[in-house]
Enzyme design. Sequence first.
Site, PDB file in Angstrom:
ATOM      1  N   GLU A 175       6.065  -4.333   6.764  1.00 29.58           N
ATOM      2  CA  GLU A 175       4.752  -3.588   6.188  1.00 29.58           C
ATOM      3  C   GLU A 175       4.474  -4.216   4.966  1.00 29.58           C
ATOM      4  O   GLU A 175       5.146  -4.074   3.924  1.00 29.58           O
ATOM      5  CB  GLU A 175       4.710  -2.068   6.202  1.00 29.58           C
ATOM      6  CG  GLU A 175       4.511  -1.479   7.620  1.00 29.58           C
ATOM      7  CD  GLU A 175       4.240  -0.036   7.509  1.00 29.58           C
ATOM      8  OE1 GLU A 175       4.602   0.505   8.446  1.00 29.58           O
ATOM      9  OE2 GLU A 175       3.943   0.300   6.611  1.00 29.58           O
ATOM     10  N   ASP A 217      -2.387   8.006  -0.452  1.00 35.06           N
ATOM     11  CA  ASP A 217      -1.060   7.605  -1.227  1.00 35.06           C
ATOM     12  C   ASP A 217      -0.630   8.456  -2.328  1.00 35.06           C
ATOM     13  O   ASP A 217      -1.657   8.896  -3.081  1.00 35.06           O
ATOM     14  CB  ASP A 217      -1.223   6.184  -1.550  1.00 35.06           C
ATOM     15  CG  ASP A 217      -1.048   5.199  -0.324  1.00 35.06           C
ATOM     16  OD1 ASP A 217       0.067   5.493   0.497  1.00 35.06           O
ATOM     17  OD2 ASP A 217      -1.909   4.792   0.236  1.00 35.06           O
TER      18      ASP A 217
END
Lengths: 280, 414
Positions: free
Chosen positions: A49, A60
């Site tokens: 990723e 996040d």
Amino acid sequence: MSRIAARFKSLAAEGRGALIPYLEAYDPDLETSLALLKAMPAAGADLIEVGMPFSDPSADGPVIQAAARRGLKAGATLPGVLAMVAEFRKENAETPVILMGYLNPIEAYGYDRFCTDAAKAGVDGLIIVDLPPEEADVIEKPAEEAGLDIIRLVAPTTSDERLRYVLSHASGFVYYVSITGITGTRTASKHDLKEALPRLRAATDLPVAIGFGIRSPEQAATAASIADGAVVASVLLATLAETLDADGKATAETLPRVLEQIRALAAAVRAGVPAADQTA
Amino acid sequence: MADPVEHGITANQANSLRHGPDERGHFGGWYGGRFVAETLMPLVLELEQAYNAAKADPSFQKELDFYLRDYVGRPSPLWFARRMTEELGGAKIYMKREELNHTGSHKLNNVMGQILLARRMGRTRIVAETGAGQHGVATATVCALFGMKCVIYMGATDVERQSPNVFRMRLLGAEVVPVTAGAGTLKDAMNEAMRDWVANVADTYFLVGTVAGPHPYPAMVRDFQSVIGEETKEQMQAAEGRLPDVVVAAIGGGSNAMGIFHPFLDDSSVGLIGVEAAGCGLDSGKTAASIERGRPGVLHGNRTYLLQNADGQIDEAHSISAGLDYPGVGPEHSWLSDIGRAEYVGATDTEALDAFQLCTRTEGIIPALESAHAIAYAAKIAPTLPKDTLLVVNISGRGDKDIFTVAEHLGVKL
């Protein structure tokens, strides 16, 4: 068959799950992150990723936020990220690359052009954190035409009914967000994961990868054995951050330390779940 | 697809501009929406259901009306600003006195609606973002009133420049968390509040302070703020026997403006003007004028005009007013701008400071720096308008919190 499907198929034949490490593009600079990307498959990455830095990563935790800031400071742009993947593809034709990020830079780039350019660069799939299926019509068609998988996140809060709806919009694999929270904070228990998987399996034939909160080789091995893959992100970015000098620049330690950690994770995933752990 | 102009107006809105958004939460088929992580989607959908149920329940409106009257202090007066009108020598200026609400701003209208909804939903913990601190104070106030746990995220820069409000929130029992990410302003506080919500889905209600965020927030906050425009309509009828000609309001996220605009959307004779914070000037690069200097994009759960660079990274906004210092705007404003129903203009930091003093000196009303932007534009156009023009300016908040900022800019040491 897409690279993603081919990779999960060959791993299933080997009888093990995938290790899916994450790196933030341009963190802490283009050269280092490209070198890391290129070295990841040999260190044991089965899929990779690549984070597309965004100014406001509202899903996040602090570690990925800091990585995104470093990436942007180093000049990351979406064209730059695609060029980085294209560079990687010159050397590696098999390891699937999934771009992960937020919608706005893609909308600014233009959906059709982005999907075409990403596929041309050798990207295999997209994870767009803030794009639920309800809003995904803007990108589903161009992604499909370009042969890009749209990987869907599902969470413990996703009901069975919603799971069916979300997964009807998924391709490639399913990313199970194992905790309710932001990246790199909590860790789900093995018990929670074992409870969750049958629910997902009943709703999809796609491979399932588990992410958010996987830190140790043991946790990665457990997740990869319960599901079909384990995504490891924050702990790798934290290691990278530790190796930087006072000005935030890469040092001689940066690549070796991150790669060593990936090798340890890969070894655990390949060894499978420790026997003592089987019954837990 | 990404061209907003072709999505300007859809058939079901042809008869009324007040029916939006559609079932996906889109205004004009393009702005708004629900751009959140999957973890939050079930919550956003649950909130929509709960809000629709509350809206349909007369006992909810009855309860809200009770608190609006006896706790918030509504209705707020519509004040004819005689001396300012005379000084400017043009349009007749009326002021909608939202600064007289309990806690000193329009924010409590929305907060009261949402806290009653949160209680209906069985939530026990409230999180909110705040810029100037007005929304944070309003939220901390109702949490004290109902005995609920309250966490307020506020940019570290704003914590510093709005210290009286920080102290007020803490007195009210709220935990104020300074956010150091980014420039430490409203955008960063919003990110952090969303992170908290994702991490605490079981017991937490995210009490959004403006007409932005994922659907249903823009529509719900607008509905709770529409009491401003509804009262203005009635009060102007009583005072002048007709509708106003122009309504002017300041725009950060745009909740006070949406609240006073919405009841007038179908009255085409009423001009609606939203005043964005131009900061150091619209083309200075230090501005918060999202509609005038931004372009559509996706942030904080909705698609709307955003200050952003060519690569889709969000820019830092700048305004002397912490409450307007945000790089986005409510999605319904984006739509109203595209279809031309409302006009969006800018007022600079300096113009706002001048208007702050003008209003204080001529009317004995110290306005919030946010509201001073609306006054600045009203003062600019009033002299150019005939004397029988009825102009309403929304005084969204009072300026006690801003006296330190103003003193600093005037070179006065307090």
